[in-house]
Design a protein around this motif. Structure first.
Motif, PDB file in Angstrom:
ATOM      1  N   GLY A   1       0.771  -1.229   0.000  1.00 50.16           N
ATOM      2  CA  GLY A   1       0.000   0.000   0.000  1.00 50.16           C
ATOM      3  C   GLY A   1       0.805   1.282   0.000  1.00 50.16           C
ATOM      4  O   GLY A   1       0.243   2.363   0.047  1.00 50.16           O
ATOM      5  N   VAL A   2       2.126   1.191  -0.048  1.00 52.99           N
ATOM      6  CA  VAL A   2       2.969   2.388  -0.043  1.00 52.99           C
ATOM      7  C   VAL A   2       3.376   2.711  -1.481  1.00 52.99           C
ATOM      8  O   VAL A   2       3.756   1.840  -2.241  1.00 52.99           O
ATOM      9  CB  VAL A   2       4.230   2.166   0.827  1.00 52.99           C
ATOM     10  CG1 VAL A   2       5.157   3.359   0.757  1.00 52.99           C
ATOM     11  CG2 VAL A   2       3.842   1.888   2.266  1.00 52.99           C
ATOM     12  N   SER A   3       3.276   3.997  -1.842  1.00 53.02           N
ATOM     13  CA  SER A   3       3.701   4.419  -3.180  1.00 53.02           C
ATOM     14  C   SER A   3       4.688   5.574  -3.070  1.00 53.02           C
ATOM     15  O   SER A   3       4.852   6.167  -1.994  1.00 53.02           O
ATOM     16  CB  SER A   3       2.495   4.839  -4.021  1.00 53.02           C
ATOM     17  OG  SER A   3       2.040   6.108  -3.615  1.00 53.02           O
ATOM     18  N   LEU A   4       5.321   5.902  -4.182  1.00 50.72           N
ATOM     19  CA  LEU A   4       6.278   7.008  -4.213  1.00 50.72           C
ATOM     20  C   LEU A   4       5.653   8.308  -3.722  1.00 50.72           C
ATOM     21  O   LEU A   4       6.306   9.109  -3.056  1.00 50.72           O
ATOM     22  CB  LEU A   4       6.805   7.219  -5.638  1.00 50.72           C
ATOM     23  CG  LEU A   4       7.788   6.200  -6.181  1.00 50.72           C
ATOM     24  CD1 LEU A   4       8.149   6.544  -7.621  1.00 50.72           C
ATOM     25  CD2 LEU A   4       9.031   6.117  -5.332  1.00 50.72           C
ATOM     26  N   LYS A   5       4.401   8.517  -4.072  1.00 48.12           N
ATOM     27  CA  LYS A   5       3.706   9.756  -3.687  1.00 48.12           C
ATOM     28  C   LYS A   5       3.522   9.872  -2.177  1.00 48.12           C
ATOM     29  O   LYS A   5       3.357  10.974  -1.652  1.00 48.12           O
ATOM     30  CB  LYS A   5       2.351   9.847  -4.379  1.00 48.12           C
ATOM     31  CG  LYS A   5       2.447  10.045  -5.881  1.00 48.12           C
ATOM     32  CD  LYS A   5       1.075  10.149  -6.487  1.00 48.12           C
ATOM     33  CE  LYS A   5       0.730   8.767  -7.013  1.00 48.12           C
ATOM     34  NZ  LYS A   5      -0.565   8.663  -7.631  1.00 48.12           N
ATOM     35  N   ASP A   6       3.534   8.728  -1.484  1.00 48.42           N
ATOM     36  CA  ASP A   6       3.284   8.716  -0.039  1.00 48.42           C
ATOM     37  C   ASP A   6       4.537   9.020   0.789  1.00 48.42           C
ATOM     38  O   ASP A   6       4.426   9.283   1.989  1.00 48.42           O
ATOM     39  CB  ASP A   6       2.762   7.349   0.406  1.00 48.42           C
ATOM     40  CG  ASP A   6       1.452   6.979  -0.258  1.00 48.42           C
ATOM     41  OD1 ASP A   6       0.660   7.899  -0.540  1.00 48.42           O
ATOM     42  OD2 ASP A   6       1.242   5.782  -0.510  1.00 48.42           O
ATOM     43  N   LEU A   7       5.702   8.944   0.170  1.00 47.32           N
ATOM     44  CA  LEU A   7       6.955   9.032   0.929  1.00 47.32           C
ATOM     45  C   LEU A   7       7.789  10.241   0.532  1.00 47.32           C
ATOM     46  O   LEU A   7       7.762  10.687  -0.614  1.00 47.32           O
ATOM     47  CB  LEU A   7       7.775   7.763   0.712  1.00 47.32           C
ATOM     48  CG  LEU A   7       7.143   6.450   1.157  1.00 47.32           C
ATOM     49  CD1 LEU A   7       7.964   5.274   0.662  1.00 47.32           C
ATOM     50  CD2 LEU A   7       7.002   6.405   2.667  1.00 47.32           C
ATOM     51  N   THR A   8       8.576  10.728   1.505  1.00 47.06           N
ATOM     52  CA  THR A   8       9.548  11.789   1.241  1.00 47.06           C
ATOM     53  C   THR A   8      10.956  11.221   1.436  1.00 47.06           C
ATOM     54  O   THR A   8      11.120  10.105   1.952  1.00 47.06           O
ATOM     55  CB  THR A   8       9.363  12.981   2.200  1.00 47.06           C
ATOM     56  OG1 THR A   8       9.647  12.542   3.536  1.00 47.06           O
ATOM     57  CG2 THR A   8       7.970  13.576   2.098  1.00 47.06           C
ATOM     58  N   VAL A   9      11.933  11.995   1.080  1.00 44.82           N
ATOM     59  CA  VAL A   9      13.329  11.591   1.251  1.00 44.82           C
ATOM     60  C   VAL A   9      13.588  11.237   2.709  1.00 44.82           C
ATOM     61  O   VAL A   9      14.232  10.222   3.006  1.00 44.82           O
ATOM     62  CB  VAL A   9      14.275  12.715   0.780  1.00 44.82           C
ATOM     63  CG1 VAL A   9      15.710  12.436   1.177  1.00 44.82           C
ATOM     64  CG2 VAL A   9      14.150  12.912  -0.729  1.00 44.82           C
ATOM     65  N   LYS A  10      13.089  12.048   3.628  1.00 43.71           N
ATOM     66  CA  LYS A  10      13.318  11.812   5.059  1.00 43.71           C
ATOM     67  C   LYS A  10      12.836  10.434   5.500  1.00 43.71           C
ATOM     68  O   LYS A  10      13.422   9.817   6.386  1.00 43.71           O
ATOM     69  CB  LYS A  10      12.646  12.901   5.885  1.00 43.71           C
ATOM     70  CG  LYS A  10      12.955  12.817   7.373  1.00 43.71           C
ATOM     71  CD  LYS A  10      12.541  14.074   8.091  1.00 43.71           C
ATOM     72  CE  LYS A  10      12.827  14.035   9.560  1.00 43.71           C
ATOM     73  NZ  LYS A  10      14.215  13.852   9.921  1.00 43.71           N
ATOM     74  N   ASP A  11      11.785   9.926   4.861  1.00 38.04           N
ATOM     75  CA  ASP A  11      11.233   8.624   5.219  1.00 38.04           C
ATOM     76  C   ASP A  11      12.167   7.464   4.891  1.00 38.04           C
ATOM     77  O   ASP A  11      12.083   6.410   5.525  1.00 38.04           O
ATOM     78  CB  ASP A  11       9.897   8.384   4.495  1.00 38.04           C
ATOM     79  CG  ASP A  11       8.814   9.355   4.917  1.00 38.04           C
ATOM     80  OD1 ASP A  11       8.767   9.747   6.101  1.00 38.04           O
ATOM     81  OD2 ASP A  11       8.010   9.737   4.038  1.00 38.04           O
ATOM     82  N   VAL A  12      13.019   7.633   3.907  1.00 37.75           N
ATOM     83  CA  VAL A  12      13.826   6.497   3.444  1.00 37.75           C
ATOM     84  C   VAL A  12      15.334   6.724   3.463  1.00 37.75           C
ATOM     85  O   VAL A  12      16.099   5.785   3.278  1.00 37.75           O
ATOM     86  CB  VAL A  12      13.401   6.053   2.017  1.00 37.75           C
ATOM     87  CG1 VAL A  12      11.946   5.651   1.984  1.00 37.75           C
ATOM     88  CG2 VAL A  12      13.684   7.111   0.996  1.00 37.75           C
ATOM     89  N   MET A  13      15.775   7.940   3.694  1.00 38.09           N
ATOM     90  CA  MET A  13      17.217   8.230   3.615  1.00 38.09           C
ATOM     91  C   MET A  13      17.988   7.526   4.731  1.00 38.09           C
ATOM     92  O   MET A  13      17.446   7.213   5.793  1.00 38.09           O
ATOM     93  CB  MET A  13      17.465   9.727   3.670  1.00 38.09           C
ATOM     94  CG  MET A  13      17.234  10.366   5.015  1.00 38.09           C
ATOM     95  SD  MET A  13      17.503  12.155   4.925  1.00 38.09           S
ATOM     96  CE  MET A  13      17.630  12.550   6.662  1.00 38.09           C
ATOM     97  N   VAL A  14      19.253   7.299   4.471  1.00 38.04           N
ATOM     98  CA  VAL A  14      20.184   6.768   5.461  1.00 38.04           C
ATOM     99  C   VAL A  14      20.839   7.975   6.128  1.00 38.04           C
ATOM    100  O   VAL A  14      21.396   8.841   5.443  1.00 38.04           O
ATOM    101  CB  VAL A  14      21.247   5.874   4.786  1.00 38.04           C
ATOM    102  CG1 VAL A  14      22.317   5.463   5.781  1.00 38.04           C
ATOM    103  CG2 VAL A  14      20.590   4.669   4.148  1.00 38.04           C
ATOM    104  N   GLU A  15      20.739   8.047   7.441  1.00 39.40           N
ATOM    105  CA  GLU A  15      21.281   9.203   8.151  1.00 39.40           C
ATOM    106  C   GLU A  15      22.729   9.017   8.576  1.00 39.40           C
ATOM    107  O   GLU A  15      23.466   9.985   8.720  1.00 39.40           O
ATOM    108  CB  GLU A  15      20.404   9.517   9.368  1.00 39.40           C
ATOM    109  CG  GLU A  15      19.023  10.007   8.975  1.00 39.40           C
ATOM    110  CD  GLU A  15      18.149  10.340  10.170  1.00 39.40           C
ATOM    111  OE1 GLU A  15      18.689  10.684  11.243  1.00 39.40           O
ATOM    112  OE2 GLU A  15      16.923  10.258  10.020  1.00 39.40           O
ATOM    113  N   ASP A  16      23.139   7.785   8.788  1.00 36.27           N
ATOM    114  CA  ASP A  16      24.511   7.495   9.215  1.00 36.27           C
ATOM    115  C   ASP A  16      25.366   7.319   7.963  1.00 36.27           C
ATOM    116  O   ASP A  16      25.603   6.199   7.511  1.00 36.27           O
ATOM    117  CB  ASP A  16      24.531   6.249  10.096  1.00 36.27           C
ATOM    118  CG  ASP A  16      25.883   5.998  10.716  1.00 36.27           C
ATOM    119  OD1 ASP A  16      26.686   6.943  10.812  1.00 36.27           O
ATOM    120  OD2 ASP A  16      26.154   4.842  11.092  1.00 36.27           O
ATOM    121  N   VAL A  17      25.827   8.431   7.404  1.00 35.16           N
ATOM    122  CA  VAL A  17      26.507   8.422   6.114  1.00 35.16           C
ATOM    123  C   VAL A  17      28.013   8.258   6.277  1.00 35.16           C
ATOM    124  O   VAL A  17      28.632   8.950   7.089  1.00 35.16           O
ATOM    125  CB  VAL A  17      26.232   9.734   5.336  1.00 35.16           C
ATOM    126  CG1 VAL A  17      26.838   9.689   3.956  1.00 35.16           C
ATOM    127  CG2 VAL A  17      24.746  10.021   5.270  1.00 35.16           C
TER     128      VAL A  17
END
Length: 125
Positions: free
Chosen positions: A60-76
């Motif tokens: 039920g999740v689509s590209l329109k539902d998510l932002t970069v913050k939702d999926v980005m890796v913070e420990d770079v």
């Protein structure tokens, strides 16, 4: 060879608030597979195609539902411009990553991908 000699200084970045639809368009437009995430001029994370794909597996999740913050890796994982390319390649191999931002004082000044390293080796003969 130092990272500064190899890095791409024309870095395409994104913001945490951008939609994933915009990010996928950036991937296509610039022929890239990942972007440093910058907030208030400083590195905040990194996002790549595999991060997006992992999150889209949820029902039920689509590209329109998510932002970069939702999926980005913070420990770079990052490197400085004065780091050796050999150390950079070792980091990429150990951490199983394909791109590393080059950072100075928290600011992204470049990026190096596995392709950049392969290209450099091919040019050296």
């Amino acid at each position: 060879m130092k990272v500064v000699e190899l890095m791409n200084s024309n870095v395409v970045t994104c913001r945490p608030s951008e939609s994933l639809t915009v990010i996928v368009n950036k991937f296509e437009l610039f022929n890239i597979a990942g972007l440093p995430v910058v907030e208030k001029g400083k590195l905040a994370g990194i996002i790549c195609q595999s991060d997006i794909l992992k999150n889209l597996r949820e029902e039920g999740v689509s590209l329109k539902d998510l932002t970069v913050k939702d999926v980005m890796v913070e420990d770079v994982v990052t490197v400085s411009p004065t780091e050796s390319v050999a150390e950079l390649a070792k980091l990429m191999t150990e951490k199983h990553i394909n791109r590393i931002p080059v950072v100075e004082n928290g600011v992204v000044i470049g990026i190096v991908t596995r392709t950049d390293i392969v290209r450099a080796v091919a040019e050296c003969g």
